[in-house]
Design an enzyme around this catalytic site. Structure first.
Site, PDB file in Angstrom:
ATOM      1  N   ASP A  94      36.969  41.373  39.910  1.00 36.42           N
ATOM      2  CA  ASP A  94      37.495  42.692  40.288  1.00 36.42           C
ATOM      3  C   ASP A  94      38.266  42.699  41.593  1.00 36.42           C
ATOM      4  O   ASP A  94      38.546  43.770  42.137  1.00 36.42           O
ATOM      5  CB  ASP A  94      36.347  43.699  40.371  1.00 36.42           C
ATOM      6  N   GLU A  95      38.655  41.540  42.105  1.00 37.86           N
ATOM      7  CA  GLU A  95      39.299  41.517  43.412  1.00 37.86           C
ATOM      8  C   GLU A  95      40.227  40.319  43.515  1.00 37.86           C
ATOM      9  O   GLU A  95      39.932  39.240  43.002  1.00 37.86           O
ATOM     10  CB  GLU A  95      38.223  41.438  44.505  1.00 37.86           C
TER      11      GLU A  95
END
Length: 352
Positions: A94-95
Site C-alpha cells: 500500500d505504499e
C-alpha cells in the site's frame, strides 16, 4: 493508502462502513494487521494483540485477512503509478516512492501529478490515498503521513529543515519505541532538539545511526528512488491458534505451507538452491534449519521433499511450536520490475 486492508474490507462489505474494523485474527493469539480510522480513535493499532484491541474497543469488528484481494488492488494502484513514471519503488502493498522528475505525461508539476494519482485511485478502486510531495524520500514520507486520511502535503525546496524540526521525534522514520525512549533520556523530544546536536555527539550516542539522524534533522536525504530491487528470498509462515506438537499435525501443516509458498515462488518466477525451515516454539525461541543443493529447485515436488527432510530431522520436537515457516533463497532467475535510471540528478521537477 489510507488504512488499506481495513478500507478494502469496508469497501467490499458496506455494513462495515463507519464502524471500527480490524483485519486479523480475533483469537487469543491474534494480531491486528490493520485498523480502520474508526478503530484508531480508540487506540487500536497494527501489530497490537487482538485481545488488547478488543479491550480498547469492545465494538471492534474483526475481518479475516484476504491477501489475494489486497494484492489485486495493489497491482491496480501500481499500474496507475507507472502510467506517470517508470521510477516506482514499492515499500509494501500500500505504499511506494515515485520519482516524477521525468513524468511520462509531461505534466510538469509533482503536486498536480499527486492529485491526479489520488483521483485515479479513488475512481478505479473506490479507496482513498494520501500523498507527500517533496524533493527527497525522507521528506516525502513524512509529508504523506501529515494530512491523513485522504490528504496531500507539499514540502517545498528550502522548507525541509523547518518542517522536520517542528515534528516530535517519534515521527522520524526509523525511530521505534526503544530509540524514542533513548532520545527522551538524552533530552531529545523534537526535530529541533535533534538538530541542536552535532555529528560527533550523535555518533557517540547512536553509532552509525547518528549520521542518519544528523541528516534527517536537517531535511537531507540523498537516496535515489530505485525501481528495481532484487528479491533475495520467497517464503511464508503460519502462526497457529493452538500450539502444535504432534508429528502428524506438523506434517499436515508443512504440506499446506508448501502449497502457499510454491504459489508465491511461481508468481515471482523464482528458482533457488536453499530451503529453510523456521520453527518458533511456545517460549518464543526460534529454530531454523536450512539445506542448500547444487542444482536449483525447479519443481514443487523437490521443494516439498527438502522441506519434509528438514522437518523429519527435527522430530520429535522438544516442545510445542506456535509458528512454522518455509523460505526459498539463493535465488536465480527472479523476475524484476522494469528499471530506468535517471541520466541527470540535477534535474528538479517543479513541485508546485
Amino acid at each position: 493508502m489510507d488504512a488499506f486492508f481495513a478500507s478494502v474490507e469496508q469497501r467490499d462489505h458496506p455494513e462495515l462502513r463507519g464502524r471500527p474494523v480490524a483485519v486479523g485474527g480475533s483469537s487469543g493469539r491474534g494480531v491486528v494487521a490493520a485498523a480502520s480510522y474508526e478503530a484508531r480513535r480508540f487506540g487500536v493499532k497494527s501489530a497490537m494483540p487482538s485481545v488488547t484491541a478488543k479491550r480498547l474497543c469492545p465494538d471492534l469488528v474483526f475481518c479475516k485477512s484476504r491477501f489475494d484481494v489486497y494484492r489485486e488492488v495493489s497491482d491496480q494502484i501500481r499500474a496507475i503509478f507507472r502510467h506517470h513514471t517508470d521510477l516506482v519503488e514499492p515499500l509494501s502493498l500500500d505504499e511506494a516512492y515515485l520519482d516524477v522528475t521525468e513524468d511520462r505525461l509531461g505534466i510538469g508539476s509533482a503536486t498536480r501529478i499527486a492529485q491526479m494519482i489520488r483521483q485515479e485511485i479513488r475512481a478505479k478502486t473506490r479507496l482513498t490515498a494520501s500523498a507527500g510531495v517533496s524533493y527527497n524520500k525522507f521528506l516525502a514520507k513524512l509529508a504523506s503521513d501529515q494530512n491523513k486520511p485522504d490528504g496531500i502535503c507539499v514540502i517545498r525546496p528550502g522548507m525541509g529543515a523547518e518542517f522536520v524540526q517542528s515534528l516530535p521525534i517519534r515521527r522520524f522514520h526509523g525511530i521505534g519505541p526503544k530509540a524514542e525512549e533513548k532520545c527522551r533520556r538524552l533530552g531529545i523530544e523534537t526535530g529541533a532538539d535533534l538538530a541542536a546536536r552535532d555529528l560527533p555527539w550523535l555518533t557517540a550516542h547512536f553509532g552509525s545511526f547518528g549520521e542518519y539522524l544528523y541528516r534527517a534533522a536537517r531535511g537531507i536525504d540523498l537516496r535515489p528512488v530505485r525501481a528495481s530491487r532484487t528479491r533475495k528470498s520467497v517464503g511464508g509462515e503460519r502462526t497457529f491458534h493452538e500450539d502444535q506438537h504432534a508429528a502428524g499435525e506438523l506434517r499436515e501443516t508443512l504440506e499446506r505451507i508448501v502449497d502457499i509458498v510454491w504459489e508465491r515462488i511461481e508468481r515471482a518466477q523464482a528458482r533457488g538452491r536453499t530451503v529453510t525451515l523456521k520453527l518458533k516454539y511456545n517460549d518464543f525461541t526460534i529454530n531454523t534449519r536450512a539445506r542448500s543443493v547444487a542444482q536449483v529447485v525447479e519443481e514443487k515436488t523437490r521443494f516439498a521433499a527438502i522441506a519434509r527432510e528438514l522437518l523429519e530431522e527435527q522430530l520429535p520436537l522438544p516442545r510445542p511450536i506456535r509458528l512454522m515457516g518455509l523460505t526459498l533463497s539463493s535465488l536465480e532467475g527472479v523476475a524484476k520490475l522494469s528499471r530506468r535510471e535517471k541520466t541527470a540528478r540535477a534535474a528538479q521537477l517543479d513541485l508546485l
